[in-house]
Design a protein around this motif. Structure first.
Motif, PDB file in Angstrom:
ATOM      1  N   GLY A 291      -3.132   1.759 -26.408  1.00 27.71           N
ATOM      2  CA  GLY A 291      -3.224   2.652 -25.376  1.00 27.71           C
ATOM      3  C   GLY A 291      -4.742   3.413 -25.520  1.00 27.71           C
ATOM      4  O   GLY A 291      -4.994   4.321 -24.803  1.00 27.71           O
ATOM      5  N   GLU A 292      -5.571   2.575 -26.077  1.00 27.36           N
ATOM      6  CA  GLU A 292      -6.959   3.227 -26.333  1.00 27.36           C
ATOM      7  C   GLU A 292      -7.890   2.522 -25.134  1.00 27.36           C
ATOM      8  O   GLU A 292      -8.692   1.777 -25.544  1.00 27.36           O
ATOM      9  N   TYR A 293      -7.332   3.105 -23.926  1.00 27.40           N
ATOM     10  CA  TYR A 293      -8.133   2.359 -22.902  1.00 27.40           C
ATOM     11  C   TYR A 293      -9.546   2.969 -22.610  1.00 27.40           C
ATOM     12  O   TYR A 293     -10.456   1.972 -22.213  1.00 27.40           O
ATOM     13  N   ASP A 294     -10.127   3.872 -23.202  1.00 24.43           N
ATOM     14  CA  ASP A 294     -11.430   4.478 -22.932  1.00 24.43           C
ATOM     15  C   ASP A 294     -12.541   3.653 -23.865  1.00 24.43           C
ATOM     16  O   ASP A 294     -13.220   3.088 -23.628  1.00 24.43           O
ATOM     17  N   ILE A 295     -11.728   3.026 -25.110  1.00 21.74           N
ATOM     18  CA  ILE A 295     -12.620   2.100 -25.907  1.00 21.74           C
ATOM     19  C   ILE A 295     -12.684   0.546 -25.162  1.00 21.74           C
ATOM     20  O   ILE A 295     -13.845   0.162 -25.287  1.00 21.74           O
ATOM     21  N   VAL A 296     -11.571   0.364 -24.521  1.00 20.79           N
ATOM     22  CA  VAL A 296     -11.721  -0.968 -23.930  1.00 20.79           C
ATOM     23  C   VAL A 296     -12.591  -0.763 -22.660  1.00 20.79           C
ATOM     24  O   VAL A 296     -13.481  -1.994 -22.505  1.00 20.79           O
ATOM     25  N   VAL A 297     -12.839   0.151 -22.052  1.00 25.46           N
ATOM     26  CA  VAL A 297     -13.829   0.213 -21.032  1.00 25.46           C
ATOM     27  C   VAL A 297     -15.167   0.422 -21.634  1.00 25.46           C
ATOM     28  O   VAL A 297     -16.100  -0.131 -21.213  1.00 25.46           O
ATOM     29  N   ASN A 298     -15.398   1.130 -22.863  1.00 23.70           N
ATOM     30  CA  ASN A 298     -16.714   1.118 -23.180  1.00 23.70           C
ATOM     31  C   ASN A 298     -17.159  -0.334 -24.121  1.00 23.70           C
ATOM     32  O   ASN A 298     -18.214  -0.807 -23.585  1.00 23.70           O
ATOM     33  N   LEU A 319     -17.411 -14.701 -22.011  1.00 22.11           N
ATOM     34  CA  LEU A 319     -17.204 -13.612 -20.983  1.00 22.11           C
ATOM     35  C   LEU A 319     -16.338 -13.755 -19.947  1.00 22.11           C
ATOM     36  O   LEU A 319     -15.664 -12.905 -19.487  1.00 22.11           O
ATOM     37  N   GLU A 320     -16.084 -15.319 -19.672  1.00 21.56           N
ATOM     38  CA  GLU A 320     -15.153 -15.506 -18.660  1.00 21.56           C
ATOM     39  C   GLU A 320     -13.490 -15.267 -19.261  1.00 21.56           C
ATOM     40  O   GLU A 320     -12.864 -14.898 -18.621  1.00 21.56           O
ATOM     41  N   GLU A 321     -13.518 -15.587 -20.689  1.00 23.23           N
ATOM     42  CA  GLU A 321     -12.320 -15.071 -21.341  1.00 23.23           C
ATOM     43  C   GLU A 321     -12.151 -13.742 -21.243  1.00 23.23           C
ATOM     44  O   GLU A 321     -10.834 -13.152 -21.138  1.00 23.23           O
ATOM     45  N   VAL A 322     -12.823 -13.107 -21.561  1.00 24.19           N
ATOM     46  CA  VAL A 322     -12.814 -11.507 -21.658  1.00 24.19           C
ATOM     47  C   VAL A 322     -12.522 -11.016 -20.147  1.00 24.19           C
ATOM     48  O   VAL A 322     -11.697 -10.065 -20.054  1.00 24.19           O
ATOM     49  N   ASP A 323     -13.137 -11.700 -19.029  1.00 28.35           N
ATOM     50  CA  ASP A 323     -12.780 -11.206 -17.810  1.00 28.35           C
ATOM     51  C   ASP A 323     -11.161 -11.465 -17.491  1.00 28.35           C
ATOM     52  O   ASP A 323     -10.575 -10.506 -16.920  1.00 28.35           O
ATOM     53  N   GLN A 324     -10.670 -12.603 -18.107  1.00 31.39           N
ATOM     54  CA  GLN A 324      -9.433 -12.834 -17.750  1.00 31.39           C
ATOM     55  C   GLN A 324      -8.316 -11.846 -18.383  1.00 31.39           C
ATOM     56  O   GLN A 324      -7.468 -11.526 -17.872  1.00 31.39           O
ATOM     57  N   ARG A 325      -8.766 -11.613 -19.858  1.00 31.63           N
ATOM     58  CA  ARG A 325      -8.147 -10.480 -20.469  1.00 31.63           C
ATOM     59  C   ARG A 325      -8.378  -9.035 -19.785  1.00 31.63           C
ATOM     60  O   ARG A 325      -7.147  -8.429 -19.482  1.00 31.63           O
ATOM     61  N   ILE A 326      -9.289  -8.883 -19.192  1.00 31.99           N
ATOM     62  CA  ILE A 326      -9.366  -7.600 -18.458  1.00 31.99           C
ATOM     63  C   ILE A 326      -8.650  -7.414 -17.151  1.00 31.99           C
ATOM     64  O   ILE A 326      -8.090  -6.377 -16.884  1.00 31.99           O
ATOM     65  N   LEU A 327      -8.501  -8.554 -16.597  1.00 26.48           N
ATOM     66  CA  LEU A 327      -7.724  -8.670 -15.359  1.00 26.48           C
ATOM     67  C   LEU A 327      -6.275  -8.513 -15.585  1.00 26.48           C
ATOM     68  O   LEU A 327      -5.471  -7.787 -14.826  1.00 26.48           O
ATOM     69  N   LEU A 328      -5.910  -9.048 -16.653  1.00 26.66           N
ATOM     70  CA  LEU A 328      -4.327  -8.985 -17.297  1.00 26.66           C
ATOM     71  C   LEU A 328      -4.291  -7.402 -17.487  1.00 26.66           C
ATOM     72  O   LEU A 328      -3.232  -6.854 -17.194  1.00 26.66           O
ATOM     73  N   ILE A 329      -5.254  -6.830 -18.095  1.00 21.53           N
ATOM     74  CA  ILE A 329      -4.900  -5.380 -18.569  1.00 21.53           C
ATOM     75  C   ILE A 329      -5.053  -4.549 -17.353  1.00 21.53           C
ATOM     76  O   ILE A 329      -4.303  -3.339 -17.276  1.00 21.53           O
ATOM     77  N   ARG A 330      -5.837  -4.709 -16.376  1.00 24.09           N
ATOM     78  CA  ARG A 330      -5.838  -3.994 -15.052  1.00 24.09           C
ATOM     79  C   ARG A 330      -4.483  -4.018 -14.362  1.00 24.09           C
ATOM     80  O   ARG A 330      -3.825  -3.261 -13.955  1.00 24.09           O
ATOM     81  N   ARG A 331      -3.868  -5.171 -14.559  1.00 18.32           N
ATOM     82  CA  ARG A 331      -2.630  -5.530 -13.756  1.00 18.32           C
ATOM     83  C   ARG A 331      -1.379  -4.608 -14.717  1.00 18.32           C
ATOM     84  O   ARG A 331      -0.715  -3.906 -14.119  1.00 18.32           O
ATOM     85  N   GLN A 332      -1.593  -4.745 -16.029  1.00 20.38           N
ATOM     86  CA  GLN A 332      -0.571  -3.755 -16.828  1.00 20.38           C
ATOM     87  C   GLN A 332      -0.844  -2.254 -16.654  1.00 20.38           C
ATOM     88  O   GLN A 332       0.050  -1.690 -16.526  1.00 20.38           O
ATOM     89  N   LYS A 349      -5.446   9.444 -16.856  1.00 19.78           N
ATOM     90  CA  LYS A 349      -6.204   8.770 -18.077  1.00 19.78           C
ATOM     91  C   LYS A 349      -6.051   7.193 -17.639  1.00 19.78           C
ATOM     92  O   LYS A 349      -6.931   6.720 -17.679  1.00 19.78           O
ATOM     93  N   LEU A 350      -4.817   6.828 -16.988  1.00 15.70           N
ATOM     94  CA  LEU A 350      -4.576   5.270 -16.707  1.00 15.70           C
ATOM     95  C   LEU A 350      -5.619   4.876 -15.472  1.00 15.70           C
ATOM     96  O   LEU A 350      -6.261   3.827 -15.367  1.00 15.70           O
ATOM     97  N   ILE A 351      -5.739   6.025 -14.442  1.00 17.53           N
ATOM     98  CA  ILE A 351      -6.294   5.661 -13.006  1.00 17.53           C
ATOM     99  C   ILE A 351      -7.808   5.602 -13.578  1.00 17.53           C
ATOM    100  O   ILE A 351      -8.311   4.870 -12.930  1.00 17.53           O
ATOM    101  N   LYS A 352      -8.227   6.625 -14.440  1.00 18.93           N
ATOM    102  CA  LYS A 352      -9.843   6.418 -14.860  1.00 18.93           C
ATOM    103  C   LYS A 352     -10.046   5.069 -15.355  1.00 18.93           C
ATOM    104  O   LYS A 352     -11.027   4.593 -15.056  1.00 18.93           O
ATOM    105  N   ALA A 353      -9.189   4.627 -16.383  1.00 17.97           N
ATOM    106  CA  ALA A 353      -9.448   3.625 -17.040  1.00 17.97           C
ATOM    107  C   ALA A 353      -9.468   2.172 -15.854  1.00 17.97           C
ATOM    108  O   ALA A 353     -10.355   1.508 -16.018  1.00 17.97           O
ATOM    109  N   LEU A 354      -8.294   2.203 -15.224  1.00 21.74           N
ATOM    110  CA  LEU A 354      -8.294   1.342 -14.217  1.00 21.74           C
ATOM    111  C   LEU A 354      -9.814   1.242 -13.459  1.00 21.74           C
ATOM    112  O   LEU A 354     -10.200   0.316 -12.812  1.00 21.74           O
ATOM    113  N   THR A 355     -10.101   2.345 -12.867  1.00 21.92           N
ATOM    114  CA  THR A 355     -11.394   2.401 -11.918  1.00 21.92           C
ATOM    115  C   THR A 355     -12.447   2.023 -12.510  1.00 21.92           C
ATOM    116  O   THR A 355     -13.150   1.201 -11.892  1.00 21.92           O
TER     117      THR A 355
END
Length: 897
Positions: A291-298, A319-332, A349-355
């Motif tokens: 649940g540490e989405y702020d660290i994920v964003v940073n 980087l492409e693999e990271v983008d795929q993981r981030i896309l999955l995290i966005r869906r979650q 908190k979730l909306i800010k991380a997603l945005t």
């Protein structure tokens, strides 16, 4: 925001690229992830930076040149400043020179196997001025690279600068020595201009040495030809190639192992140096699960800044693999954003991380897959749908529960609130807690804090809020306003609260003020949100309807209590202003005051942003008029019920003549006993008390009721008062006619039998004697005295309306009887004249014009008319009779007070 970073110390202050530098200062970041930028002399050195503490950072310099600032950038403090500078310079690096950076080898730096260079790099260069530099220890304090950025002091270089050379080697040399050195340099140059002969003369020893050397070489060459043939170079070349082949064969395995070790070291070094990037896919997954989405964003932002434009395939792959993981995290994250229930802070908190993640991936092929989603708006829609679903679920739950408990309604505790009340309480709690969350989330969206790059939708949000409030009011109407016509509401909403039994409905009515209180609490919460007036008006309309319904219920309950006031009637006539009136009007006034106090406390006093129910020509004013009419009509009905006997044995019997007994001979005792003592009284006395109550209400009590309503802030209920007055007058008239008929008919019925008692005839002569009345006249007077006494003992104000009707009936009956007599005798005419005149004179105060006319008709019916002698005789007899009956005559001369 924290203060800006400030660099105050540096060690060392100069060096070539790759120099390990210790940076000291203040506010250099709170942690490693807070450090997002480090530039030394304009070169980005973030990859080599090691954050130690908020006051210390260790890094290596990049390929910069010249002096420059050290700029530290952090998330908490932004771009910083520097009070010191670092000087970067380049130096020539050879194969044996240690270097912190990779040096590309050039062909000139390769050493061929088996060859030796002819350059003697170890010779010391002679001073061109012929001066000794020993003891010249003084150096110029400034850095010569700053003075001559594009030159140097090496004589062998193309960019040689004499000034640099002089400053570097002869700063302390005197001017005379420099002049001597210049002369030496000139002589040296002149000597080089002489011819070959002079050159040979000056270098004769060297030439002889060279000749000797050449002769030695010739001798050696001849020996080699004898030994190796005429082409020794081929043999030498073959030998060199064989030696090279053998050496390569010997060291091939060693070199392969060396290359493999070098490759492994390079890979390990790259992994160690770019550990952040290669570990990022697993890091973002682990942080997302925690649940540490702020660290994920940073971390993702840092990786995009550092490696977003790299061309290295391995970096692009990571980087492409990271983008795929981030896309999955966005869906979650999107699934979590729309999942309810949850708090606004969690959604925020979730909306800010997603945005933030959406902005980082915008413009990429992967980011375009979720480009059209607006997480903040989706969260608002999810919360609005959840609120409406909660309303409906709560309604269906309590409606079904009410159906299941209807059969047990008779045995349930009346002190326990019904299901409708519990539903109202829970629904108002839901609205007071969740509607503010929906409104706050919408405000954060429209102020731009959560919106992101998407356009706002104010119209849709307003529709959501209005729809939620409208549903809230519909459910409350279905549960509370049970007396209203809900057919249209049921058709529009498709909902209906089950119709309960009469007992269940009766048990719910006293709890309606409690439902109003719950609704007002929720309304006060929503007022504090600064909602639009259109939304608040919906709830205000509902509250006004419930307030009006409360008013109606309270007054209906008061009407029911009013109908039972007759049970407690004591018949105590203690109203000083109106004798004969009982405490019944006072009991109604006490009940009305209690009701008005309750209404004022519960519903009529408007609270914050509530309307005035008593506006002219409003539903509230019409409801007040209607309920007051019902109350006063019920009160009039109570008086009417008390006026008539409840049992048949209470109805009195009447004798037709006083010769058989006085009709009211059994009643004077009860009359006297009932006048103010509270004992049981007869039906005639009840009728008189009820007539007095009607008269008192018409005269004083009803206007007093109107003033009482005005005192409580109501407009004067003129229509209700006039309607009640009309009803009271009607009942008074009906009851008066009943009493007059009850008293007058038996009295009139005794006149004719008493008149002809003993076969008396008017045409027969009779003995007048000392003068007396006929029995019918005596009996008529005595009966009227009894009626007068009964009325006067209860309510003297009723004497005139009652006696006028009875006297009119008596006069009409006398006129009829006299007109039926065909002929009067001499004495009969005198007797009839005396009887009629006595009754007329005695009852003069209670005879209206009609009665007077009937008396006149009775006198005129005496045939033949009296002559003068008869009139004189009749006057004498009349005077004697009046003296004899002075008490009866005096009774009728006293009118009501």
């Amino acid at each position: 925001m924290a203060p800006q970073p400030v660099v105050t110390g540096l060690s060392p202050k100069e060096g070539p690229p790759g120099t390990r530098v210790i940076i000291r200062g203040e506010f250099l970041g709170t942690r490693m992830h807070d450090l997002i930028g480090l530039k030394i002399c304009g070169s980005d050195c973030l990859l080599s930076a090691e954050w130690k503490s908020p006051n210390k950072i260790i890094a290596r310099t990049g390929p910069a040149k010249g002096k420059g600032d050290i700029i530290v950038t952090t998330i908490s403090g932004g771009v910083g400043t520097s009070t010191v500078q670092f000087r970067a310079y380049h130096e020539t690096i050879g194969p044996l020179k240690e270097s912190a950076v990779w040096i590309e080898e050039s062909p000139s730096q390769n050493f061929a196997w088996g060859r030796r260079t002819l350059t003697q790099s170890g010779l010391t260069q002679e001073d061109p001025l012929g001066l000794s530099i020993e003891g010249n220890e003084q150096k110029i304090p400034e850095d010569l690279r700053d003075l001559f950025p594009d030159a140097c002091g090496d004589l062998s270089q193309e960019n040689f600068s004499p000034a640099w050379f002089m400053l570097e080697n002869h700063l302390a040399t005197s001017f005379e020595d420099l002049k001597a050195g210049l002369a030496y340099l000139k002589r040296k140059v002149e000597s080089q201009k002489e011819g070959q002969l002079s050159f040979l003369k000056s270098n004769a020893g060297s030439v002889i040495d060279q000749l000797d050397t050449l002769m030695n070489i010739r001798d050696k060459l001849q020996e080699d030809v004898k030994l190796h043939g005429t082409e020794p170079l081929n043999v030498l070349e073959q030998s060199i190639e064989n030696s090279i082949h053998e050496s390569q064969k010997i060291f091939n395995d060693v070199l392969l192992r060396k290359e493999k070790a070098d490759s492994t070291r390079s890979v390990l070094f790259a992994l160690s140096r770019h550990k952040f990037l290669f570990c990022l896919p697993n890091t973002v997954d682990r942080r997302a699960k925690a649940g540490e989405y702020d660290i994920v964003v940073n971390d993702y932002s840092r990786a995009k800044n550092l490696f977003g434009k790299t061309e290295l395939p391995i970096f692009r792959q990571v980087l492409e693999e990271v983008d795929q993981r981030i896309l999955l995290i966005r869906r979650q994250l999107h699934e979590k954003v729309v999942k309810m229930p949850q708090s606004v802070e969690q959604q925020k908190k979730l909306i800010k991380a997603l945005t933030s993640l959406e902005l980082q991936q915008s413009g990429t092929a992967i980011g375009e897959r979720l480009r059209n989603t607006d997480p903040a708006w989706d969260a608002i829609e999810a919360r609005a749908k959840y609120l409406e679903a909660t309303f409906r679920q709560t309604f269906e739950q309590y409606a079904n529960k009410d159906v299941n408990t209807q059969d047990k309604s008779k045995s349930r505790d009346p002190n326990q609130p019904p299901n409708r009340v519990n539903f109202c309480e829970e629904l108002c709690d839901i609205a007071a807690s969740q509607l503010p969350d929906l409104w706050r989330l919408g405000q954060l969206y429209f102020t731009g804090e959560l919106r992101g790059p998407h356009d706002p939708k104010p119209g849709d949000f307003k529709r959501m809020v209005l729809n939620a409030i409208d549903k809230f009011c519909i459910y409350l109407r279905l549960a509370i306003l049970i007396a209203a016509d809900q057919r249209a509401l049921r058709q529009s909403s498709g909902l209906a609260w089950p119709i309960g039994s009469a007992s269940a409905t009766h048990q719910f009515l006293p709890w309606i003020p409690q439902c109003l209180r719950y609704t007002r609490i929720a309304y006060a919460t929503l007022i504090g949100l600064d909602l639009p007036s259109e939304a608040l008006d919906i709830i205000q309309k509902l509250i006004d309807e419930v307030r009006l319904f409360c008013f109606s219920i309270i007054f209906k309950r008061a009407t029911d209590r009013c109908k039972k006031l007759g049970v407690h009637e004591t018949w105590e006539m203690t109203v000083e202003d109106y004798p004969g009136a009982t405490q019944l009007p006072a009991a109604l006034e006490a009940l009305l005051v209690e009701t008005l106090d309750e209404v004022q406390t519960v519903c009529m006093q408007p609270e914050a942003r509530e309307g005035n129910l008593l506006e002219p020509h409003s539903d509230g004013q019409r409801e007040v008029t209607q309920r007051l009419q019902e109350l006063l009509s019920a009160f009039s009905g109570v008086i009417a019920e008390l006026a008539y006997p409840c049992h048949d044995d209470e109805t009195p019997t009447h004798n037709v003549s006083q010769l058989l007994g006085f009709p009211n001979s059994q009643q004077p005792e009860s009359v006297n006993a009932g006048a103010g003592s509270g004992a049981a009284i007869g039906w005639e006395q009840r009728m008189l008390c009820c007539l007095a109550n009607y008269a008192y209400c018409n005269k004083s009590f009803l206007p007093h009721i109107g003033q009482l309503f005005v005192k409580y802030g109501y407009p004067l209920p003129t229509l209700a008062i006039e309607s009640a007055r009309y009803n009271v007058n009607q009942l008074f008239t009906n009851l008066l006619e009943e009493y007059v008929e009850h008293k007058g008919d038996p009295l009139v019925g005794t006149i004719e039998p008493s008149m002809y008692l003993g076969r008396f005839q008017w045409d027969h002569e009779m003995e007048l004697g000392q003068g007396q009345l006929r029995p019918y006249a005596h009996e008529c007077c005595d009966n009227l005295v009894g009626v007068y006494s009964e009325i006067y003992s209860i309510s003297p104000s009723l004497l005139r309306p009652i006696l006028e009707s009875i006297v009119q009936t008596i006069s009409e009956e006398l006129a009829r009887l006299m007109s039926c007599v065909q002929r009067f005798s001499y004495t009969g005419a005198i007797q009839a004249h005396v009887d009629i005149r006595l009754l007329r004179d005695s009852l003069e105060n209670y005879a209206n014009e009609t009665a007077k006319n009937y008396f006149m008709e009775a006198l005129e019916a005496i045939n033949p008319p009296l002559n003068g002698e008869q009139k004189r005789k009749a006057d004498e007899i009349l005077e004697r009779v009046k003296r004899q009956m002075r008490l009866q005559v005096l009774c009728f001369s006293v009118t009501e007070p």
